[in-house]
Design a protein around this motif. Structure first.
Motif, PDB file in Angstrom:
ATOM      1  N   PRO A 155      54.677  27.519  18.434  1.00 33.01           N
ATOM      2  CA  PRO A 155      54.953  26.135  18.851  1.00 33.01           C
ATOM      3  C   PRO A 155      55.158  26.007  20.353  1.00 33.01           C
ATOM      4  O   PRO A 155      55.895  26.793  20.963  1.00 33.01           O
ATOM      5  CB  PRO A 155      56.235  25.785  18.084  1.00 33.01           C
ATOM      6  N   GLU A 156      54.518  25.020  20.940  1.00 36.97           N
ATOM      7  CA  GLU A 156      54.614  24.829  22.393  1.00 36.97           C
ATOM      8  C   GLU A 156      56.044  24.601  22.849  1.00 36.97           C
ATOM      9  O   GLU A 156      56.417  25.022  23.950  1.00 36.97           O
ATOM     10  CB  GLU A 156      53.735  23.657  22.830  1.00 36.97           C
ATOM     11  N   ARG A 157      56.844  23.963  22.013  1.00 36.87           N
ATOM     12  CA  ARG A 157      58.237  23.695  22.401  1.00 36.87           C
ATOM     13  C   ARG A 157      59.036  24.989  22.561  1.00 36.87           C
ATOM     14  O   ARG A 157      60.108  24.985  23.175  1.00 36.87           O
ATOM     15  CB  ARG A 157      58.905  22.796  21.361  1.00 36.87           C
ATOM     16  N   LEU A 158      58.519  26.085  22.028  1.00 35.25           N
ATOM     17  CA  LEU A 158      59.192  27.377  22.124  1.00 35.25           C
ATOM     18  C   LEU A 158      58.504  28.314  23.115  1.00 35.25           C
ATOM     19  O   LEU A 158      58.817  29.500  23.168  1.00 35.25           O
ATOM     20  CB  LEU A 158      59.256  28.051  20.746  1.00 35.25           C
ATOM     21  N   SER A 218      50.255  10.468  20.592  1.00 28.48           N
ATOM     22  CA  SER A 218      50.326  11.798  20.001  1.00 28.48           C
ATOM     23  C   SER A 218      48.926  12.301  19.746  1.00 28.48           C
ATOM     24  O   SER A 218      47.967  11.528  19.772  1.00 28.48           O
ATOM     25  CB  SER A 218      51.102  11.733  18.675  1.00 28.48           C
ATOM     26  N   TYR A 272      58.756  14.149  29.929  1.00 30.21           N
ATOM     27  CA  TYR A 272      57.922  13.428  28.964  1.00 30.21           C
ATOM     28  C   TYR A 272      58.700  12.274  28.339  1.00 30.21           C
ATOM     29  O   TYR A 272      59.819  12.443  27.847  1.00 30.21           O
ATOM     30  CB  TYR A 272      57.455  14.397  27.880  1.00 30.21           C
ATOM     31  N   GLY A 317      56.548  22.605  32.502  1.00 32.53           N
ATOM     32  CA  GLY A 317      56.306  23.054  31.141  1.00 32.53           C
ATOM     33  C   GLY A 317      55.340  24.226  31.115  1.00 32.53           C
ATOM     34  O   GLY A 317      54.186  24.088  31.524  1.00 32.53           O
ATOM     35  N   ASN A 366      58.342  27.721  26.529  1.00 32.68           N
ATOM     36  CA  ASN A 366      58.853  27.609  27.891  1.00 32.68           C
ATOM     37  C   ASN A 366      59.595  28.880  28.293  1.00 32.68           C
ATOM     38  O   ASN A 366      59.880  29.750  27.468  1.00 32.68           O
ATOM     39  CB  ASN A 366      59.766  26.389  28.022  1.00 32.68           C
ATOM     40  N   ARG A 425      53.173  16.139  27.689  1.00 30.27           N
ATOM     41  CA  ARG A 425      53.931  16.329  26.452  1.00 30.27           C
ATOM     42  C   ARG A 425      54.979  17.433  26.532  1.00 30.27           C
ATOM     43  O   ARG A 425      56.045  17.341  25.911  1.00 30.27           O
ATOM     44  CB  ARG A 425      52.958  16.608  25.301  1.00 30.27           C
ATOM     45  N   TYR A 426      54.706  18.493  27.265  1.00 28.00           N
ATOM     46  CA  TYR A 426      55.602  19.643  27.247  1.00 28.00           C
ATOM     47  C   TYR A 426      56.448  19.766  28.510  1.00 28.00           C
ATOM     48  O   TYR A 426      57.079  20.788  28.739  1.00 28.00           O
ATOM     49  CB  TYR A 426      54.787  20.928  27.018  1.00 28.00           C
ATOM     50  N   GLN A 428      63.793  30.786  27.144  1.00 24.66           N
ATOM     51  CA  GLN A 428      63.793  31.259  25.775  1.00 24.66           C
ATOM     52  C   GLN A 428      64.435  32.646  25.745  1.00 24.66           C
ATOM     53  O   GLN A 428      64.567  33.311  26.782  1.00 24.66           O
ATOM     54  CB  GLN A 428      62.362  31.326  25.229  1.00 24.66           C
TER      55      GLN A 428
END
Length: 375
Positions: A226-229, A38, A33, A280, A231, A28-29, A234
């Motif tokens: 949040p995992e999307r933030l 989900s 992906y 990720g 990595n 996912r990350y 950043q």
């Protein structure tokens, strides 16, 4: 050196154009992906957990002082069982923790129903046999998008204040001094992970130990980012430093373990930097948690870092910082671009108060139905 360059070229092509696209298509990350299943956000089977549970884990005969109160903030999300899933998991964790920690202090929980029509939030009503439920009654009136942001802030204030009042009631009933205690505010789509309670206790003890009489208490500790933030790419400078350090260490281990004599160190470092970013960083954090759980104490896998701005699914306050947060939020108006998480973060920075985030996450954010728009 020519052969090493040719080998690196082949390695880059194999890694980033063939192996990783196939291996990581369901990660996912990762950058590869392609979508897929989900997280199970709407699992009605959790309701069966409560069939054999008739009383709350908050045993009235438990005379230990309550050092941590977990408050679950909830509103209706039609057709979804977020709250039930959170309560079921928390009930399991609390039962194990309160039953196995002697005189270490107790943890209790409550549900804070802030739905615009609390009587229609049937899921919260059904769960009041498990945990006590407080509710916020507000007048029914149309709410614009910006007002929804401010309503969410007001709901948070209400739940912080209700948590303090509930703890005071417990202390009075048991004839105990309130002293310093802590409030963990969970949103109703933040499912606790296995390490939530012991790791939270570990950091509470750590923050108490490092605080002198002249120091102010911490403002808040975020237990989710949040995992999307998460990595490496950043704006936080320490992540860049970690990224380089991990890559340099990888090159060093490659030479030591495999006995390779590498000359183009910069290209190898770039290779591992690209590799870790493509995999990720959240997956690397999960691997770290898995490794420490088997080789050492699971709590050792978690770090306490300077807080980042987003978001508020799981927030830890002391009783004094909860009062401060409530007073501050009461003095502002939230709107689009200035939600409560941004407001708290900016206030902490401007006032010089300490705010932290725990990494990896201690809750799983499962919600896909926003409370900030009509679904």
């Amino acid at each position: 050196m020519r052969y090493e360059a040719a080998g690196l070229t082949v390695l880059y092509v194999l890694t980033f154009l063939i192996v990783l696209p196939v291996l990581c298509s369901t990660w996912r990350y990762s950058v590869y992906y392609r979508g897929g299943e989900s997280p199970d956000e709407n699992d009605p089977s959790v309701l069966s957990y409560f069939s054999d549970v008739m009383t709350s884990v908050n045993d009235e005969t438990d005379e230990r002082p309550v050092f941590l109160l977990v408050t679950i903030v909830t509103v209706r999300r039609e057709g979804h069982f977020y709250l039930s899933r959170v309560v079921a998991r928390l009930h399991q964790l609390l039962s194990a923790y309160n039953g196995g920690n002697g005189n270490d202090g107790a943890i209790r929980a409550m549900i804070c129903n802030v739905d615009r029509d609390p009587e229609l939030h049937q899921e919260a009503l059904d769960l009041q046999t498990i945990y006590p439920v407080v509710r916020r009654d507000v007048q029914q009136q149309p709410i614009s998008y910006n007002d929804l942001m401010d309503k969410e802030k007001d709901d948070y204030i209400f739940c912080l204040n209700a948590s303090q009042h509930y703890h005071e009631q417990i202390s009075i009933k048991k004839r105990q001094s309130s002293g310093t205690y802590y409030i963990l505010v969970l949103e109703d789509d933040a499912v606790p992970l296995d390490d939530l309670l012991p790791v939270t206790r570990r950091f509470i003890d750590y923050l108490k130990m490092r605080r002198s009489d002249d120091d102010r208490d911490f403002f808040y500790v975020k237990l989710y980012h949040p995992e999307r933030l998460q990595n490496y790419w950043q704006p936080e400078p320490w992540r860049i430093a970690e990224w380089i350090a991990v890559s340099v260490l990888s090159v060093f281990l490659l030479q030591v373990v495999l006995g390779l004599r590498l000359r183009r160190h910069s290209l190898w470092i770039i290779y591992f930097m690209a590799l870790t970013e493509c995999l990720g960083r959240p997956h690397l954090l999960q691997f770290k948690r898995w490794m420490f759980a088997r080789l050492a104490s699971p709590a050792a896998a978690y770090n306490l870092l300077a807080a980042t701005e987003c978001c508020t699914p799981a927030m830890l306050f002391s009783n004094t910082s909860a009062y401060l947060a409530s007073a501050f939020l009461s003095s502002i108006t939230c709107k689009r671009g200035y939600a409560k998480d941004t407001a708290l973060y900016l206030y902490a920075r401007q006032s010089g108060r300490q705010a932290f985030v725990v990494e990896p996450n201690l809750v799983q954010h499962v919600g896909r139905v926003s409370t900030l728009r009509f679904n």
